[in-house]
Design an enzyme around this catalytic site. Sequence first.
Site, PDB file in Angstrom:
ATOM      1  N   GLY A  97      -4.119  94.423-119.291  1.00 54.59           N
ATOM      2  CA  GLY A  97      -4.372  93.993-117.916  1.00 54.59           C
ATOM      3  C   GLY A  97      -5.598  93.514-117.542  1.00 54.59           C
ATOM      4  N   ARG A 139     -11.048  94.222-121.073  1.00 61.41           N
ATOM      5  CA  ARG A 139     -10.499  94.953-122.361  1.00 61.41           C
ATOM      6  C   ARG A 139     -10.361  93.698-123.501  1.00 61.41           C
ATOM      7  NH1 ARG A 139      -5.946  98.260-120.498  1.00 61.41           N
ATOM      8  NH2 ARG A 139      -7.561  99.432-119.359  1.00 61.41           N
ATOM      9  N   ARG A 150      -9.701  81.486-114.100  1.00 60.48           N
ATOM     10  CA  ARG A 150      -9.484  82.567-113.201  1.00 60.48           C
ATOM     11  C   ARG A 150     -10.304  83.842-113.819  1.00 60.48           C
ATOM     12  NH1 ARG A 150      -5.712  82.245-108.983  1.00 60.48           N
ATOM     13  NH2 ARG A 150      -4.763  80.063-108.805  1.00 60.48           N
ATOM     14  N   ARG A 156       1.778  94.619-124.732  1.00 56.64           N
ATOM     15  CA  ARG A 156       1.243  95.228-123.609  1.00 56.64           C
ATOM     16  C   ARG A 156       0.544  96.357-123.963  1.00 56.64           C
ATOM     17  NH1 ARG A 156      -0.703  96.623-119.000  1.00 56.64           N
ATOM     18  NH2 ARG A 156       0.292  98.546-117.797  1.00 56.64           N
ATOM     19  N   SER A 181      -3.218 101.071-119.462  1.00 53.69           N
ATOM     20  CA  SER A 181      -3.203 102.147-118.779  1.00 53.69           C
ATOM     21  C   SER A 181      -1.944 102.722-117.874  1.00 53.69           C
ATOM     22  CB  SER A 181      -4.555 102.394-117.925  1.00 53.69           C
ATOM     23  OG  SER A 181      -4.561 101.517-116.876  1.00 53.69           O
ATOM     24  N   ASP A 208      -4.698 108.831-116.191  1.00 51.71           N
ATOM     25  CA  ASP A 208      -4.679 109.834-115.201  1.00 51.71           C
ATOM     26  C   ASP A 208      -3.528 110.522-115.047  1.00 51.71           C
ATOM     27  OD1 ASP A 208      -3.860 108.502-112.211  1.00 51.71           O
ATOM     28  OD2 ASP A 208      -4.362 107.094-113.925  1.00 51.71           O
ATOM     29  N   ARG A 216     -11.560 103.609-119.257  1.00 53.93           N
ATOM     30  CA  ARG A 216     -10.283 102.984-119.423  1.00 53.93           C
ATOM     31  C   ARG A 216     -10.625 101.684-119.985  1.00 53.93           C
ATOM     32  NH1 ARG A 216      -7.182 104.066-113.926  1.00 53.93           N
ATOM     33  NH2 ARG A 216      -7.853 106.315-113.289  1.00 53.93           N
TER      34      ARG A 216
END
Length: 236
Positions: free
Chosen positions: A24, A28, A47, A91, A94, A208, A221
Amino acid sequence: MSNIPTPHNGARGDEIAKTVLMPGDPLRAKFIAETYLENTVCFNTVRNMLGYTGTYNGKKVSVMGGGMGMPSIGIYSYELFHFYEVDSIIRIGSAGGYADDVKVHDLVMGIGASTNSNFAHQYHLPGTFAPTADFGLLRKAVEIAENKGISVKVGNILSSDTFYEDESNAKDLWKKMNVLAVEMEAAALYMNAARAGKKALCMVTISDHLFTGESLSAEERQVGFRNMMEVALELA
């Protein structure tokens, strides 16, 4: 091709590999490209949704951010499948844990993605569609993880349209149905893949737990999910 570049992706021609890893967070994606890939080229900065192509163990692989939520990954995965002739999207994200036997740092793979989204309405189906992973990708990913000695849990996950849920007992109801964890993208990815006749898999690291209160920092993360990253790279 006349459809590319798109308003969301500046890549041209064959700049994107047949398999794309899609976290996402675009940072990362940058971390994966800089840490694991060789001969890396950045193909997208539109973007700030960073995308890179390089080689991993001699194989061409791309990694690109997908953003947060089903509308965002819905756009990027649709364009990759339909305009850039990508075959598989993995994908790597997290998720928040639901199940009692799911712990922070655990690797979870979604064989199915339940959802509270209306994403499937566009298909005008005479019933309820069940978004599922490509079994070949899933089976191979589990084998890779097991060969590395990485514990992996496979089951149903929830793709939610809401991060801050107004219904206080929603998580309890999903947990009763043996949903392992909650994230925000897999169902749209799985539906786009099904409609395009392509392959998709969502693997997530638990950042989490909604019942125990355990949690990782934003930095952890971003760069701390190496087990998941390495399984996905070998799968690609």
